[in-house]
Design a protein around this motif. Structure first.
Motif, PDB file in Angstrom:
ATOM      1  N   GLN A 229      -2.551   8.846  54.596  1.00 24.77           N
ATOM      2  CA  GLN A 229      -2.954  10.043  54.694  1.00 24.77           C
ATOM      3  C   GLN A 229      -4.668  10.408  54.268  1.00 24.77           C
ATOM      4  OE1 GLN A 229      -1.442  13.584  52.595  1.00 24.77           O
ATOM      5  NE2 GLN A 229      -1.299  12.354  50.765  1.00 24.77           N
ATOM      6  N   PRO A 230      -4.938  11.312  55.073  1.00 25.83           N
ATOM      7  CA  PRO A 230      -6.553  11.579  54.890  1.00 25.83           C
ATOM      8  C   PRO A 230      -6.508  12.484  53.344  1.00 25.83           C
ATOM      9  CG  PRO A 230      -5.592  13.032  56.628  1.00 25.83           C
ATOM     10  CD  PRO A 230      -4.731  12.087  56.258  1.00 25.83           C
ATOM     11  N   HIS A 231      -7.890  12.656  52.891  1.00 28.48           N
ATOM     12  CA  HIS A 231      -8.129  13.686  51.920  1.00 28.48           C
ATOM     13  C   HIS A 231      -7.591  14.779  52.053  1.00 28.48           C
ATOM     14  CE1 HIS A 231      -9.801  10.169  49.550  1.00 28.48           C
ATOM     15  NE2 HIS A 231     -10.717   9.935  50.506  1.00 28.48           N
ATOM     16  N   LEU A 232      -7.167  15.386  51.293  1.00 24.92           N
ATOM     17  CA  LEU A 232      -6.689  16.950  51.232  1.00 24.92           C
ATOM     18  C   LEU A 232      -8.127  17.671  51.476  1.00 24.92           C
ATOM     19  CD1 LEU A 232      -3.132  17.066  49.468  1.00 24.92           C
ATOM     20  CD2 LEU A 232      -3.899  16.122  51.610  1.00 24.92           C
ATOM     21  N   LYS A 233      -8.702  17.614  52.161  1.00 20.10           N
ATOM     22  CA  LYS A 233     -10.050  18.579  52.340  1.00 20.10           C
ATOM     23  C   LYS A 233     -10.018  18.908  53.980  1.00 20.10           C
ATOM     24  CE  LYS A 233     -12.754  16.064  48.946  1.00 20.10           C
ATOM     25  NZ  LYS A 233     -14.006  15.167  48.629  1.00 20.10           N
ATOM     26  N   TYR A 234     -10.275  20.108  54.062  1.00 21.55           N
ATOM     27  CA  TYR A 234     -10.438  20.531  55.288  1.00 21.55           C
ATOM     28  C   TYR A 234     -10.921  19.721  56.398  1.00 21.55           C
ATOM     29  CZ  TYR A 234     -10.617  24.416  59.085  1.00 21.55           C
ATOM     30  OH  TYR A 234     -10.627  24.973  60.008  1.00 21.55           O
ATOM     31  N   ASN A 235     -12.194  19.476  56.453  1.00 19.91           N
ATOM     32  CA  ASN A 235     -12.765  18.691  57.309  1.00 19.91           C
ATOM     33  C   ASN A 235     -12.487  17.145  57.312  1.00 19.91           C
ATOM     34  OD1 ASN A 235     -14.804  20.799  58.055  1.00 19.91           O
ATOM     35  ND2 ASN A 235     -16.385  19.773  56.362  1.00 19.91           N
ATOM     36  N   ASP A 236     -11.676  16.635  56.450  1.00 21.43           N
ATOM     37  CA  ASP A 236     -11.049  15.342  56.625  1.00 21.43           C
ATOM     38  C   ASP A 236      -9.875  15.415  57.290  1.00 21.43           C
ATOM     39  OD1 ASP A 236     -13.277  14.120  55.370  1.00 21.43           O
ATOM     40  OD2 ASP A 236     -12.187  14.053  53.274  1.00 21.43           O
ATOM     41  N   LEU A 237      -9.152  16.596  57.321  1.00 21.50           N
ATOM     42  CA  LEU A 237      -7.923  16.651  57.939  1.00 21.50           C
ATOM     43  C   LEU A 237      -8.194  16.954  59.222  1.00 21.50           C
ATOM     44  CD1 LEU A 237      -6.049  18.613  55.194  1.00 21.50           C
ATOM     45  CD2 LEU A 237      -5.195  16.508  56.317  1.00 21.50           C
ATOM     46  N   VAL A 238      -8.841  18.062  59.706  1.00 20.91           N
ATOM     47  CA  VAL A 238      -9.347  18.264  61.113  1.00 20.91           C
ATOM     48  C   VAL A 238      -9.785  16.701  61.888  1.00 20.91           C
ATOM     49  CG1 VAL A 238     -11.144  19.245  62.746  1.00 20.91           C
ATOM     50  CG2 VAL A 238     -10.343  20.477  60.749  1.00 20.91           C
ATOM     51  N   LEU A 239     -10.666  15.806  61.205  1.00 21.68           N
ATOM     52  CA  LEU A 239     -10.931  14.732  61.650  1.00 21.68           C
ATOM     53  C   LEU A 239     -10.008  13.764  61.955  1.00 21.68           C
ATOM     54  CD1 LEU A 239     -13.311  12.988  62.617  1.00 21.68           C
ATOM     55  CD2 LEU A 239     -13.504  11.956  60.289  1.00 21.68           C
ATOM     56  N   TRP A 240      -8.788  13.810  60.923  1.00 24.99           N
ATOM     57  CA  TRP A 240      -7.619  12.887  61.022  1.00 24.99           C
ATOM     58  C   TRP A 240      -6.801  13.345  62.507  1.00 24.99           C
ATOM     59  CZ3 TRP A 240      -2.319  13.876  60.171  1.00 24.99           C
ATOM     60  CH2 TRP A 240      -1.689  13.047  60.072  1.00 24.99           C
ATOM     61  N   PHE A 241      -6.506  14.779  62.535  1.00 31.90           N
ATOM     62  CA  PHE A 241      -5.668  15.338  63.497  1.00 31.90           C
ATOM     63  C   PHE A 241      -6.617  14.873  65.035  1.00 31.90           C
ATOM     64  CE2 PHE A 241      -3.824  18.283  60.554  1.00 31.90           C
ATOM     65  CZ  PHE A 241      -2.374  17.848  60.762  1.00 31.90           C
ATOM     66  N   GLU A 242      -7.749  15.078  64.946  1.00 35.48           N
ATOM     67  CA  GLU A 242      -8.685  14.800  66.327  1.00 35.48           C
ATOM     68  C   GLU A 242      -8.791  13.469  66.795  1.00 35.48           C
ATOM     69  OE1 GLU A 242     -11.182  19.031  66.952  1.00 35.48           O
ATOM     70  OE2 GLU A 242     -11.990  17.365  65.519  1.00 35.48           O
ATOM     71  N   SER A 243      -8.945  12.555  65.595  1.00 34.77           N
ATOM     72  CA  SER A 243      -9.275  10.979  65.987  1.00 34.77           C
ATOM     73  C   SER A 243      -8.315  10.019  65.806  1.00 34.77           C
ATOM     74  CB  SER A 243     -10.660  10.725  65.092  1.00 34.77           C
ATOM     75  OG  SER A 243     -11.683  11.784  65.460  1.00 34.77           O
ATOM     76  N   ARG A 246      -2.222   8.202  64.400  1.00 36.22           N
ATOM     77  CA  ARG A 246      -1.287   8.939  63.515  1.00 36.22           C
ATOM     78  C   ARG A 246      -1.350  10.483  63.327  1.00 36.22           C
ATOM     79  NH1 ARG A 246       2.810  10.110  62.485  1.00 36.22           N
ATOM     80  NH2 ARG A 246       4.377   9.570  60.902  1.00 36.22           N
ATOM     81  N   GLY A 247      -2.640  10.905  63.743  1.00 33.42           N
ATOM     82  CA  GLY A 247      -2.639  12.316  63.617  1.00 33.42           C
ATOM     83  C   GLY A 247      -2.386  13.233  64.734  1.00 33.42           C
ATOM     84  N   LYS A 248      -1.946  12.400  65.952  1.00 34.84           N
ATOM     85  CA  LYS A 248      -1.220  13.287  66.755  1.00 34.84           C
ATOM     86  C   LYS A 248       0.176  13.654  66.812  1.00 34.84           C
ATOM     87  CE  LYS A 248      -4.015  10.534  70.404  1.00 34.84           C
ATOM     88  NZ  LYS A 248      -3.916   9.750  71.585  1.00 34.84           N
ATOM     89  N   VAL A 249       0.124  14.577  65.895  1.00 35.73           N
ATOM     90  CA  VAL A 249       1.452  15.160  65.446  1.00 35.73           C
ATOM     91  C   VAL A 249       1.321  16.742  65.313  1.00 35.73           C
ATOM     92  CG1 VAL A 249       2.195  13.193  64.073  1.00 35.73           C
ATOM     93  CG2 VAL A 249       0.771  14.940  62.953  1.00 35.73           C
ATOM     94  N   GLU A 250       2.284  17.407  65.281  1.00 37.61           N
ATOM     95  CA  GLU A 250       2.341  18.834  65.188  1.00 37.61           C
ATOM     96  C   GLU A 250       1.575  19.318  63.868  1.00 37.61           C
ATOM     97  OE1 GLU A 250       5.275  22.862  65.723  1.00 37.61           O
ATOM     98  OE2 GLU A 250       5.767  20.941  64.657  1.00 37.61           O
ATOM     99  N   GLY A 251       2.077  18.763  62.897  1.00 35.79           N
ATOM    100  CA  GLY A 251       1.512  18.842  61.552  1.00 35.79           C
ATOM    101  C   GLY A 251       1.939  18.158  60.498  1.00 35.79           C
ATOM    102  N   ILE A 252       1.797  18.278  59.301  1.00 40.15           N
ATOM    103  CA  ILE A 252       2.200  17.630  58.016  1.00 40.15           C
ATOM    104  C   ILE A 252       3.020  18.542  57.146  1.00 40.15           C
ATOM    105  CG2 ILE A 252       1.316  16.256  55.866  1.00 40.15           C
ATOM    106  CD1 ILE A 252      -1.171  15.882  57.335  1.00 40.15           C
TER     107      ILE A 252
END
Length: 333
Positions: A229-243, A246-252
């Motif tokens: 999983q990505p670091h629990l930081k706002y920008n890192d999570l946004v990047l993970w969901f977008e790029s 494995r981030g192609k999910v509804e949420g965590i």
């Protein structure tokens, strides 16, 4: 740690949130949105989110397995909602954003009636023996899905009460890179919460089945864990969901050691859902439905019977399972 998928408590968002006056992207008829700030919620840190187990948030309708009439039964989510007048007062309070005050509910007068067999969700807050509403002003609860119910016909398609089994999608125990569709004794799912996904649920974000041949499945909460999983930081999570694939999910949803759940939805970050080709449909899936061991005769038109005819077959992904194609092949033969 409490087993994943069991009835949990203390659901909170990973980040501190605020309410806006824009309509919700997730819930129809909800005239406000909940958006995340870039500050981690202190409650999440207190319950140990940094060491919690991250799992995929699956997009379906929530269900619960518990005893009814002396047998394990599937229960559908039914929240007790406020009356129009109470909801109006609650919305006015939310928009006022008076953080120093707490909204006061009158449980007996502010909420609509529910069926006699309705039960509140476990471990929600209570006052004077009454369950209290959540942050959305609803009191989460359940009703049993009884045979013959038209309202819950899609719930009924994934359970057979005579054989006491349910149709479940889960990781394949023999191969971590493969999912399986299999029948599971309802007794093995007792006191667990699950998501019902499929053709007629939430606009079918996973593309399951068709109008002619609907497909629905149960997925236990926490079934699909997220590695790296990505670091629990706002920008890192946004990047993970977008790029990330494995981030192609509804949420965590993070499952903490004390049973707490910490969640993060794409909508909290201003990201859209549903999306094309979500991660759940990108993995191979094998059918393991064997009905020969049951004395009960399954309806030949049921999902159980359809899947049993595919027993042992592997597919590239969920969207490639096609009952119509199989029917055509039988006709051609």
């Amino acid at each position: 740690m409490e087993r994943l998928g069991s009835v949990q408590q203390k659901v909170a968002c990973l980040f501190l949130t605020e309410v806006t006056e824009e309509p919700s992207w997730k819930r129809e008829q909800q005239p406000f949105r909940v958006v995340a700030s870039e500050t981690i919620n202190p409650k999440a840190l207190v319950v140990g989110v940094l060491s919690a187990v991250p799992t995929e948030k699956v997009d379906g309708t929530c269900c619960y397995i518990t005893t009814y009439k002396g047998k394990p039964y599937l229960w559908a989510r039914l929240d007790r909602k406020p009356t129009k007048l109470a909801e109006k007062r609650f919305k006015k309070f939310l928009y006022a954003k008076e953080d120093s005050k707490e909204f006061i509910w009158n449980i007996e007068e502010d909420f609509k009636q529910v069926p006699d067999y309705w039960i509140p969700a476990k471990k929600i807050k209570q006052a004077n023996g009454n369950p209290l509403p959540d942050e959305n002003g609803h009191i989460p609860g359940w009703v049993p899905v009884e045979k013959g119910s038209k309202q819950y016909c899609w719930h009924l398609s994934v359970v057979n009460y005579e054989a006491e089994v349910g149709l479940v999608l889960r990781p394949c125990p023999e191969d971590s890179g493969v999912m399986e569709i299999t029948e599971v004794p309802l007794s093995d799912l007792l006191e667990q919460t699950l998501e019902l996904i499929g053709t007629n649920i939430n606009a079918n974000p996973y593309g399951l089945g068709s109008k002619k041949h609907p497909v629905h499945l149960l997925v236990a909460h926490g079934a699909f864990q997220i590695k790296n999983q990505p670091h629990l930081k706002y920008n890192d999570l946004v990047l993970w969901f977008e790029s990330s694939q494995r981030g192609k999910v509804e949420g965590i949803v993070w499952h903490c050691d004390d049973g707490s759940l910490i969640k993060l939805h794409r909508h909290h970050l201003g990201l859209s859902w549903p999306i094309p080709d979500p991660y759940l449909i990108s993995q191979p899936v094998i059918i393991k439905v064997n009905l020969t061991k049951y004395e009960h005769n399954f309806d030949p038109k049921s999902l159980f019977s359809h899947f049993s005819k595919m027993n042992g077959q592997m597919y590239e992904g969920l969207k490639h399972i096609d009952f119509e194609e199989r029917t055509a092949q039988r006709v051609n033969k």
